[in-house]
Design a protein around this motif. Structure first.
Motif: not given
Lengths: 772, 772
Positions: B485, A228, A231-232, B483, A240-243, A235, B519, A524-526
């Protein structure tokens, strides 16, 4: 404490990923492949300090198969990490993806992306870089004298304490009145200890692969402790947005702190975004040695005063840490040399100060022990010195001054940490008692042998933390399937420690089911809820607490559903765990009618019409320290100076061990790593700052032949703030070996080595010096 | 109704997966590959009815590259689906993976798994099967006379109404007193209508791929409408807990009901579990035609009585449906011919009965319209007949008798459905009015032209449902990223309908953010919460409701966090949506201080120490019908019998259209499919039950040249029970074309065709008959 007898917690169950690990089915980052995969390779600096005047990539670009070359001009110049845009960060923001200045031999200069690794390597040789070489400095005390151009002279770096003197950070705290304290002392000792730079040596090097998924999102599969945070950081630097970013942590071949931040992921990300192709970047071992993080060498000047009866009254500790070319964790690690070490003994008057200093050497960063290992080497050697001065048993002086249950950590208070620091559990007394008995302390101590081979025993105590109180947190989601099994989603990151197993055990215990009734999806950040990641010995305590909370909420939801089915108040129902490993748990009402979990799950599906699920987050306001007392029995060859550790006992209070075998494995691993730190591991540089031993031939790791008979004792305490009474175990045992062995050497030959590692050369030199 | 003006709902935004769909980046099942992939192929029966005496696989097994062959002896013999182990199932349990009896030409006999598709095909030819051929029956009325061995004589089948007479199911309902009703009628008409067997013709055929993941779990990537049901069914027949099974739905190339149950997944699963290798099984078009499901042919005898003023007083409907060799959805589809059709007009006295009958033909199953399309052909033709008898305008008699807002669906009551069936919204009047105006009803009706080419107009009304009330439900999880999102996890299944887009719109609207701030992850049994799947026009209404609820809960959690930041009561805060497409939403307190969503997200991370997330489930006790009125203008060539549809108007009340362009797309697709059903689509069999037109050359689908000018009118009503006022749209428009065109043909040439499709041959035959 849980009212039900424990079924799965406190049991050494097999790892939930055990079969895939031993069969080779487990997938690590390098096991992933994709059609059209490109390979990246980093061009590094041959100079310890230089400005890049120009980079000519024409020839390299002309090489067939080269797809892209990146220099500082081609990548975002956002410093990691922008202040004010994120969680609290302690570090200077002194680092960009690729810079126009290099600060150590091995610093990043350019990135090549090509159709094969071979082509990428060939292309590196074709890139022509013109440097303006600057004077370099490698010694941290020299670095503070500012006779060279400052290593960090960039305008936009933030948070550097004094760039002109190469001081990345500075901090000082005082408790009581240390001068007054020394005046009250009957005996005062003062030494300067030096610790060396060592390397994590995780079996898996830094490894990242990236690609754009079918929806054009950036996916990074990476060997990281902190998906995480990665990802931050991506980003932020890529804007880039986290989406649009997904970070996946597959199986990991060890981290030990080395993977506690974005590392290769930024390079892979820019390469993927430019080429629109999958890109892999795997560090070779030599790249890992030079370009990866290492442990901060420190100079620790320490002075301690004691009363004649052994009561410690004052301690002064001055630390300088060499962070190398960039700040990274420099401030927090250096501070932890005091923060995590000084609370071990109750000393009324303390002064502590620390400088983290830039030099033109590879970057130091987080590493199991995180500042404490250096500090305990100093304090645990020095307490033996005081005992010697007072003619006391080192065990006795420790037992007299050691921290106790219900004590408050005044060091944390002095640091202003927003933590509750009362010791709810402390098994240090039992660690000392049982460890001493196992090594035969009373019989063996202070009995130097005759002849060439001299034997001695030594001990050391240490403590650590269980996550960072008030800072670290994690979340877990538990979802009931329609056959009464569960999905467990955690952001926590299993680096090989077995935390996936431990977290599944906690869930299985709380839900009353068998391990096989739960499938864990981790990191998994998703897909998983947030977790700060695996560091600071936090996973069992912090993330495990989240799992426990989520499981308790799901249990309540299950009881609610059962209440609807029985048409009975929930308080009249009892939740029964499985009676055999094969049977699912059930809910019974006061008339002893039963509902199986499967029946309740089907009810929720068919009549209840709801997904039974819960997400819980957990942050602790305490960080209960685990404790250890360790004992070494050594033999010193007085003709060669060679130290052989014959026997080693590590007694550890980690609260309730959720999985004793995994906890013992952590202790054994940490003691082994500590043994290498004590005896022979050291990164050695030439006068130009070039690492001379970036490989396992020249950098000596402990192997089976180096290992003593190692006995691990798990001392059980019940930590009320932790899940099922657990604290942590990952780091604390690494702090023991260096001082325990140094103290044993002193017991054997009466000589005190204050520089790590304790090489034969140093012992022999000291022996010769003492003879002369 | 939402207090805030709508920003994203009611807007024809681009599909969230639009770019990957049009660039070819989207991955369908057949786009997935793995090293070592094996290919499966099904051996099918050449006989319509036979017992398998023996299967000799020796030669086939000896073929190099053949990895496994499965017959009935090699696979579990669990009937789909075991009663009492699952949600309510309406179907007979008459089906196993592979059986020892075959019941239609194309029935499964064996499965071959080989290293290439070519080898698998070669192996099929080498398998020697000895059959004991039995007499077969293809006509449903003959099948009920029981002069052949029963098609289902197995001992363990459950739920068959009368196996000896080949009756899979039977049901009858009565409302009022139908005999009494007919006595009160001034005019009574009675006809028998026949509908044909048609095929879904989704562009993607049935496709499944399976493999064992690194943890040995069974993963099935499959083109399915129902991932969670597929997991459940696999769990039951394979006796595997759900922790060991993962079903992934990638992009899908259409379903239309054909993928509304486990289909190839069982074969792929047994092949994977045996070979331990990835296995792919993709149906060719001819296999799809023969082995896939098709629409039930029905014989519908219907009798209606009316008063002289047009008031309908009694209706009697007798339905026989041909389900082919297996039951599948036979009972529920046949029942829906009454259940979904009869409520359209308020008739006080109704009798309805239905038989679903086994024959030795391919299996019929769920198909867009689900029984209603056959029923509306009958009732909407017959109401025109009554109008003709009474010399009334067909529009007028419909308007007089049609269901109205606040009416109760008495048919559903008679079926005993546990539903609230009061019409909260009904825009049928506006559909009729606007549709009639668009086609020019008043000017054109009843004006038969002279000459060879005769023109006429016809109309039809219809209704459908929005999910199955009290049965269907779905869940959604929304997770706030650090962020600001969001991740949106839904079990709902986008088959190409655009439901991922619609659900993202609902979330974006409720959360006040832009589409790109969310997303969506959809349809993976591991990763998403439960959803019954995509069928019965349920996704927007049922799953969309879950998304709305989850979003509202997340909004509350965001407001709570903002309250902590402002140190203000939540009721003093206002949640403001984004003011421009680029700006995130924010929360303001009464002093007009603002917090952006990003600031609140960071607060939740840094100070709040919690993952803001929510999971909500949604099941509705109502199933608000969408309505349609459709109008066709046709030209009939009296020399050839050829019908040309010149113009077509479809007015649809689907509540609030979340995405009008996607709703219009659904209407256009359904009308096109309905046009093929009306005019030329038909599966034709020879006397042995062999399909003669299993391909797109011989099975005629509508193409661009067949299409009339098509006008779609979305009539907006606000359905209070749906998310943002939405009902459903997917199925209802398909019910219109057959009766509207048949009625237009009657208007043009005064001839009533009661058999579908309305071929030139039938028209010409009828014309000649009427002339003679």
């Amino acid at each position: 404490m849980s009212a039900e007898p424990l079924r799965i917690v406190k049991t050494s169950v097999e790892k939930v990923d055990g079969i895939r690990l031993v069969t080779g089915a487990a997938k690590y980052t390098d096991d992933f492949g994709m059609p059209g995969l490109l390979y990246a390779k980093v061009l590094t600096s041959p100079h310890a300090h230089a400005r890049i005047i120009s980079i000519d990539t024409e020839k390299a670009n002309a090489l067939a198969g080269v797809r892209a070359i990146f220099t500082a001009d081609d990548v975002p110049a956002v410093r990691h990490t922008k202040a004010g845009q994120s969680y609290p960060e302690y570090s200077p923001y002194d680092h960009v993806i690729l810079d126009k200045k290099v600060r150590f031999i091995g610093d990043r200069v350019a990135l090549v992306v090509a159709e094969s690794l071979k082509i990428a390597e060939q292309a590196l040789a074709l890139i022509e870089v013109a440097y303006d070489v600057l004077p370099a400095v490698f010694d941290m005390e020299q670095a503070m004298q500012a006779e060279i151009p400052p290593i960090h002279d960039e305008d936009d770096a933030v948070g550097i304490y004094d760039a002109s003197r190469n001081v990345a950070s500075y901090r000082a705290i005082d408790i009581g009145d240390v001068q007054q304290g020394f005046q009250e002392a009957d005996v005062i000792v003062e030494h300067t200890y030096r610790t060396q730079r060592t390397k994590h040596c995780a079996l898996e090097t830094h490894s990242s692969m990236g690609y754009l998924d079918e929806n054009g999102r950036l996916v990074i599969i990476t060997s990281t402790q902190v998906p995480f945070h990665t990802r931050r950081q991506l980003s932020q630097i890529l804007d880039l947005p986290m989406t649009r970013i997904r970070v996946i942590k597959p199986r990991i071949g060890g981290g030990f702190g080395n993977k506690q931040g974005m590392f290769l992921e930024d390079l892979v990300a820019v390469a993927v975004l430019k080429t629109r192709k999958p890109v892999k970047l795997i560090f070779e071992r030599s790249e890992e040695f030079i370009g990866g993080y290492s442990r901060h060498p420190q100079i620790i000047r320490i002075k301690t005063g004691a009363k004649r009866d052994g009561t410690l009254v004052a301690q002064e500790m001055h630390v300088i840490g060499n962070t190398g070319a960039y700040g990274d964790h420099a401030p927090s690690i250096q501070e932890c040399t005091g923060r995590k070490v000084l609370p071990l003994y109750s000393i009324p008057n303390i002064h502590f100060d620390v400088h983290a200093v830039y030099t033109n050497l590879p970057v130091c960063g987080a590493f199991r022990g995180y500042g404490a290992i250096q500090g305990f080497f100093a304090t645990e050697c020095q307490i033996d010195e005081i005992a010697a001065q007072l003619n006391m048993d080192p065990l006795e002086i420790r037992e007299k001054n050691r921290i106790r249950q219900d004590d408050t950590d005044r060091v944390a208070e002095a640091f202003g940490d927003a933590e509750e620091r009362v010791m709810l559990s402390c098994g240090l007394d039992e660690c000392i008692e049982r460890g001493a008995k196992a090594i035969g302390w009373q019989e063996k101590r202070g009995k130097p042998s005759d002849g060439v081979m001299k034997r001695g025993v030594g001990m050391a105590c240490a403590m650590q933390a269980s996550g960072i109180a008030g800072v670290d947190w994690g979340s877990a989601t538990i979802k009931l399937n329609d056959d009464g099994t569960f999905g467990l989603f955690v952001g926590a990151t299993d680096l090989g420690t077995g935390s996936d197993t431990v977290l599944t055990q906690i869930a299985a215990e709380a839900l009353g089911v068998d391990l096989s009734d739960i499938y864990i999806i981790a990191s998994d950040t998703d897909l998983t809820p947030f977790d700060v990641g695996a560091y600071a010995s936090s996973t069992t305590y912090v993330s495990g607490g989240a799992v426990k909370k989520a499981a308790d909420q799901v249990r309540t939801a299950i009881l609610t559903a059962a209440g609807e089915m029985f048409e009975e108040k929930v308080e009249n129902l009892t939740y029964h765990p499985a009676e055999t490993p094969d049977s699912r748990c059930y809910v019974a009402n006061k008339r002893e009618q039963r509902l199986s979990l499967k029946e309740i799950a089907l009810y929720a599906m068919n009549q209840g019409k709801r997904q039974i699920t819960a997400t819980a987050s957990n942050m602790s306001h305490t960080s209960p320290p685990p404790f250890t007392a360790q004992f070494a029995k050594v033999e010193v060859d007085t003709e060669t100076g060679q130290i052989t550790v014959l026997r080693y006992v590590a007694a550890v209070d980690c609260g309730v061990a959720i999985n004793p075998a995994l906890a013992e494995g952590q202790v054994e691993g940490a003691v082994t790593q500590g043994l290498g730190y004590a005896l022979f591991e050291e990164m050695v540089f030439d006068d130009n700052g070039r690492l001379l031993n970036p490989n396992f031939a020249d950098y000596k790791l402990p192997n089976a032949f180096d290992m003593p008979k190692l006995e691990t004792i798990l001392v059980e305490t019940y930590e009320a703030s932790g899940p099922y009474g657990a604290k942590s175990v990952a780091e604390v045992p690494i702090n023991g070996p260096a001082p325990a062995i140094a103290n044993a050497v002193y017991d054997a030959i009466g000589i005190r080595i204050t520089d790590l590692p304790l090489t034969a050369e140093k012992v022999l030199t000291a022996l010769k010096k003492s003879e002369s």
